[in-house]
Design a protein around this motif. Sequence first.
Motif, PDB file in Angstrom:
ATOM      1  N   VAL A 118     -95.434 -18.048  80.800  1.00 59.81           N
ATOM      2  CA  VAL A 118     -94.141 -17.278  81.072  1.00 59.81           C
ATOM      3  C   VAL A 118     -93.084 -18.142  80.377  1.00 59.81           C
ATOM      4  CG1 VAL A 118     -95.045 -15.951  83.138  1.00 59.81           C
ATOM      5  CG2 VAL A 118     -93.578 -18.013  83.349  1.00 59.81           C
ATOM      6  N   THR A 163     -89.722 -17.835  81.595  1.00 58.22           N
ATOM      7  CA  THR A 163     -88.674 -18.407  82.611  1.00 58.22           C
ATOM      8  C   THR A 163     -89.253 -18.372  84.014  1.00 58.22           C
ATOM      9  OG1 THR A 163     -88.177 -15.849  83.277  1.00 58.22           O
ATOM     10  CG2 THR A 163     -86.844 -17.304  81.371  1.00 58.22           C
ATOM     11  N   SER A 168     -88.185 -17.185  86.567  1.00 62.47           N
ATOM     12  CA  SER A 168     -88.040 -15.761  87.448  1.00 62.47           C
ATOM     13  C   SER A 168     -89.218 -14.893  86.947  1.00 62.47           C
ATOM     14  CB  SER A 168     -86.592 -14.860  86.797  1.00 62.47           C
ATOM     15  OG  SER A 168     -86.683 -14.815  85.572  1.00 62.47           O
ATOM     16  N   GLU A 169     -89.917 -15.037  86.200  1.00 66.37           N
ATOM     17  CA  GLU A 169     -91.006 -14.248  85.759  1.00 66.37           C
ATOM     18  C   GLU A 169     -92.343 -14.871  86.842  1.00 66.37           C
ATOM     19  OE1 GLU A 169     -92.021 -13.894  81.426  1.00 66.37           O
ATOM     20  OE2 GLU A 169     -90.154 -15.119  81.325  1.00 66.37           O
TER      21      GLU A 169
END
Lengths: 347, 347
Positions: free
Chosen positions: A58, A60, A62-63
């Motif tokens: 990923v 970031t 937040s993923e």
Amino acid sequence: MKRKTIILTEGFTNPHTAKTASSVIRYGDDDVVALLDSTVAGQTSQDLLGVGGQIPIVATLSEAPTADHLLLGIAPPGGSIPPNWRKVILEAISSGMDVTAGLHDFLTDDDEFRTAAQAHGVTLTDVRKNEERDIARRVGLRDDCLRVLTVGHDCSVGKMLTSIELTKGLQAAGHDAHFIATGQTGIMVSGDGCPIDRVIADFVSGAVEKMILAHQHHDILMIEGQGSLVHPSYSAVTLGLIHGAYPQALILVCELGRETITGLEHLQIPPLARVRELNEVMASIYQPCRTIGIAVNSRRVSAAEAAAERKRLQDEFELPVCDVVRDGPQDLLDAVINFRESKVWCS
Amino acid sequence: MKRKTIILTEGFTNPHTAKTASSVIRYGDDDVVALLDSTVAGQTSQDLLGVGGQIPIVATLSEAPTADHLLLGIAPPGGSIPPNWRKVILEAISSGMDVTAGLHDFLTDDDEFRTAAQAHGVTLTDVRKNEERDIARRVGLRDDCLRVLTVGHDCSVGKMLTSIELTKGLQAAGHDAHFIATGQTGIMVSGDGCPIDRVIADFVSGAVEKMILAHQHHDILMIEGQGSLVHPSYSAVTLGLIHGAYPQALILVCELGRETITGLEHLQIPPLARVRELNEVMASIYQPCRTIGIAVNSRRVSAAEAAAERKRLQDEFELPVCDVVRDGPQDLLDAVINFRESKVWCS
């Protein structure tokens, strides 16, 4: 309780540089939910590291919303934190994630990281931090504990992986074998050990000897090798390990296709027979120590090339040879078991 | 301005353990006004260390009222401050004396010492303190700078003394030679260098290489050896030094009558020919490196025994042999000069 780990490998998601990531995926206790590398996001761990199946890469934090733990997944020369990683580490801390690192630069020595961790109630762990201050004494070693050390023709060739695979194989066959971790990744996956390349030079062999003395109630100690006697940057660590572990047997680890010293590409790696000789000579000053097998890392070559090279090495060295991943570890397991049963080492 | 130094050797005033004291008396820039050892007070430095003439050994600081500097004059295994020395150090600080130490325990990390030093406006110096963080790169070494390293059959046999005597002798003969200090005592007497046994293991060879690069404008570098490849406690330091200094020539240093490894008296020192071979092998991985002479430390034996052994070693090794103190360094100076002129080392 298992943690949900995201491993930071930004810009370094390849098997050589991200060996910490690969090993934590392969052997760690925690769930790895993602790798974080914005330069190759969208691919999988299997695609780039050859391990980890569908673990996503990923871009970031937040993923990977389930992650509660950020682990720094590289071990670069010099062991410093890449400057562009600071922002990600701070973001993880402020999201309430614990952070683990195995670098020479300590998270817990960094005022900004420490202040943020206190504010958010998270734990920073520096696996390389130690206070080792004991010299090796060569006293109290148990004669009938077989100590098997992996040594390499270069650094990052698969010494830790070989030691772990053989430990697991010996245990599965009913033997009382124990893995001794000597580096940050080995410690992360086994939960114990000493990061000997971060120990003050006077105390390297002492730190190793202390681990041996603490675990020699086992029949067989499989000791993780470090660096290489022929790597001018890290040979001090290697010799301290050899003299602290005082092994009766060596397993020589090499990578097919590796021609030059990692990080010092102007230096040609000496012939494998020479590397074997140097290691045996330095390990045999006060007791006989012999090479009992060769572990080849064949990740860079085809199956046919690997098989041909395995045969060639068997013939040249008259020793068992295998790639513990590609071929399985059986030939080297037999080598350890046969050597142990021979008793030639405990005279 | 020269300081007036009193050297603390309490309970350890002998040539082996008080080697820091002996060397500071022999080679240091400051005036040594007394040794402090209440167990042998009333005798002289010459009586107990074989150097220093009439420098008195006193029982208390007050008996050396001119002293403005206390130097801790021992380097024990492990490098800790003996507990009964704390009182003397605090007394020195409160008398307005600066304090210098070369131990692994740092004065400047000790709250009580630090607070006292601030209160009394004195300076605490930890010679072993360092922040080395560079790995060896093996790049940029000057081909026509001859690097000569001393190596030993044990620790504390006279490697530093040999390197200093040869440096002085070469300079006196008009050669551009420079001494590279690698230990606390060498640094104290030369005012420069790196305490490599206190460097993090990954950076030992890098710390040495950095010194070589900084001084290779000289024609000849005489590099102070550390430990011994056959000393299991300190061999890591020794190999890091060998691979960081990358010498073309070795001078082998041994003490007559020394049979067992210092601090590990259950281990017999291997034969000198074996020690030579191990050092040459480990120094010759990427370039030829040869032993060009032997320095014998004959302080424990008679003049007749020393002469006989010198002859025997000359015959066995077919190399120049001398005790640089008893015989003078001429034979080894000739060995260095002849080797340099031979040019065989800079191909």
